[in-house]
Structure formats: structure tokens, C-alpha cells
Design a protein around this motif. Structure first.
Motif, short mmCIF file in Angstrom:
data_model
loop_
_atom_site.label_atom_id
_atom_site.label_comp_id
_atom_site.label_asym_id
_atom_site.label_seq_id
_atom_site.Cartn_x
_atom_site.Cartn_y
_atom_site.Cartn_z
N SER A 121 0.59 -1.21 -0.05
CA SER A 121 -0.04 0.05 -0.16
C SER A 121 1.34 1.64 0.26
O SER A 121 0.73 2.27 -0.45
N GLU B 102 -13.28 -2.14 2.62
CA GLU B 102 -13.45 -1.63 1.41
C GLU B 102 -11.64 -2.10 1.19
O GLU B 102 -11.26 -1.75 0.21
N VAL B 103 -10.68 -1.41 2.49
CA VAL B 103 -9.61 -1.67 2.36
C VAL B 103 -8.75 -2.77 2.45
O VAL B 103 -7.70 -3.40 1.47
N CYS C 218 -3.52 2.55 1.19
CA CYS C 218 -4.48 1.95 0.24
C CYS C 218 -3.86 2.08 -1.71
O CYS C 218 -4.58 3.42 -1.79
N THR D 94 -6.31 6.62 2.20
CA THR D 94 -7.40 6.00 2.61
C THR D 94 -8.88 7.22 3.67
O THR D 94 -9.68 7.21 3.71
#
Length: 272
Positions: free
Chosen positions: A42, A233-234, A212, A217
């Protein structure tokens, strides 16, 4: 040891045609412990490398107390910033005490020996990571966890005003994870630390930055940003986030068998 302010302003990092980090901004106020979290790849380690001057930003700036970190003389930077990285090797043909004493180098002139103050700081650093019994052991004969603790002690002996650590709890057992992060929490310095363990990050960090795909994020206090939706989501996992009744910190429980990777795999129709 005093604390300093770190400001990362619109930093983009590249390696050839590959963009590692894109337009990342981050502020660590004096004395704060700031956590970087996010999945592998990330951009956490890349961003840290820009702070301790291994990877120069393509755009943007890293500032320490209002001064561009990349403009500081090497010696001045070493008195300000200490780093503990993931891959340090075990090539030192030195004792543990000699490795920790290397942290005092930025504060000395060439050929200066150890003073009584140096000796005291080295002892304190070894004590902070529970490594006093290792002092006379050869560094290259230590286990991975023992080496990690010694390298953290070397950074503490450096007395930086900004301490940057990339996964400092790697290879450590539970007790030493808590000991090391507790020692960082008590420092009068500013700390920027990348962590994989979200529960440790939630308990020990003042604020978190979630990375991310090279971008921030979410950012804020752990209780505000560690939500089941964000983790889905991540990280692509299902989780429950509660407040621990004793610590008051968010506690993440991951639910097995609920990853995006757990979707059924279709059989190859050509194979009987």
C-alpha cells in the motif's frame, strides 16, 4: 530528547514507471505517535523511506520543524531522525552493546570515545527493550526477535526527536511487542510507525493514516476510522469492531471465511 513536527505535503514517490505513493499528506505533531496501516504494497514502507531520506519525492516535500528534510546536512539529520527498518541483516561482527553504541555516533566527533553519559544512555536503551542480558552477545548470533530489539535500542540511544519505524514488532513475541510499543509511547519524541496489527495500532497510536494503493484512504483517531466498512474496503475482509471495556480502544475481530478471496472457484469445464 525533544519532539519535533513532521509534515509530509503532497508527496508522490515513483520507481521507474511505477508509482509507489501518490499525493500523500500527513502531519505528526510534536510528541504524537502516528500509525501507518494498510495492506501489503500500500506504500507504507516507501513513505517512511522518504522521511529518513532513502527515497526522494518526485513531487511534494517532507519537512522537519519547517525545514525540508532533504536539505539538512547528513549529521544534523542523524541527530534529528532515527529509523528502524524491516531488512537490516545480521552482518555486524559486533557485540550487542557495540551495535547500540552506534546510536551515539551522530553526537560525537571523529575518534571520540564513550562518555559516562553515553554509557548511561546505552544501558537505558537496552533496558527499555529488555535486552540487558544480551549486551555481550555477538549480534550476528541473535534470533530475529532479539536483533529487532537491539536495533530499536540503537535508535533509542540515538536520542532522536523523530523516530521512524517500519513494522518494529516483526519477529517479537507478545510480551516484547507490548514492551517495545509501550517504550515508544513513553518517549518525548515524535513517532511515525508502520504496523500490521490493527489492535496494537489502535491502542498505542494517537492517530492513524490508512494507506491503500499508494493513497491515504482515511486519517484520524483510531476510534473514528477503524470501522467494519473501511476494513472491508481496504483489506477485503469482514470484521467486527467494538470498544474494549478495559482499554477504551477499538478492538478488531476478523471473521474467518468472509474474505473476497473466499468466493467459490469455478471448475474448468474442459477437465473431467
Amino acid at each position: 530528547m525533544t519532539a519535533t513536527e513532521l509534515v509530509i505535503d503532497g508527496v508522490t514517490l515513483t520507481a521507474g514507471a511505477h508509482r509507489l505513493v501518490e499525493d500523500v499528506s500527513l502531519t505528526a505533531r510534536p510528541g504524537e505517535v502516528i500509525g501507518l496501516v494498510g495492506p501489503n504494497g500500500s506504500g507504507k514502507s516507501s513513505l517512511l523511506r522518504a522521511v529518513y531520506r532513502i527515497l526522494r519525492p518526485t513531487t511534494g516535500q517532507v519537512s522537519v520543524d519547517g525545514t525540508d528534510a532533504w536539505s539538512l546536512p547528513v549529521r544534523q539529520l542523524a541527530r534529528t531522525v532515527a529509523a528502524v527498518v524491516q531488512e537490516s541483516g545480521a552482518e555486524f561482527e559486533l557485540t550487542v552493546r557495540e551495535v547500540v553504541a552506534m546510536g551515539r555516533t551522530p553526537h560525537k566527533r571523529l575518534l571520540d570515545g564513550d562518555t559516562a553519559e553515553d554509557a548511561g544512555l546505552i544501558r537505558s536503551a537496552l533496558t527499555a527493550v529488555d535486552a540487558t542480558d544480551l549486551a555481550h552477545r555477538p549480534f550476528d548470533q541473535l534470533s530475529g526477535g532479539e536483533r529487532q530489539r537491539v536495533l530499536i535500542a540503537r535508535a533509542l540511544a540515538q536520542q532522536p526527536s523523530l523516530l521512524v519505524l517500519d513494522e518494529p514488532t516483526n519477529h517479537l513475541d507478545i510480551r516484547h511487542q507490548l514492551d517495545v510499543l509501550g517504550a515508544l509511547r513513553r518517549l518525548p519524541a515524535t513517532v511515525l510507525v508502520a504496523l500490521h496489527d490493527l489492535n496494537l495500532a489502535a491502542y498505542y497510536c494517537d492517530r492513524l493514516y490508512v494507506l491503500c494503493d499508494g493513497k491515504v484512504t482515511a486519517a484520524g483517531p483510531p476510534a473514528d476510522i477503524l470501522t467494519s466498512q473501511l476494513l472491508s474496503e481496504v483489506y477485503g475482509v469482514t470484521s467486527e469492531v467494538t470498544i474494549h471495556p478495559r482499554t477504551g480502544a477499538p478492538q478488531v475481530t476478523f471473521l474467518p471465511g468472509a474474505s473476497r478471496l473466499d468466493a467459490p472457484v469455478e471448475a474448468n469445464p474442459s477437465v473431467s
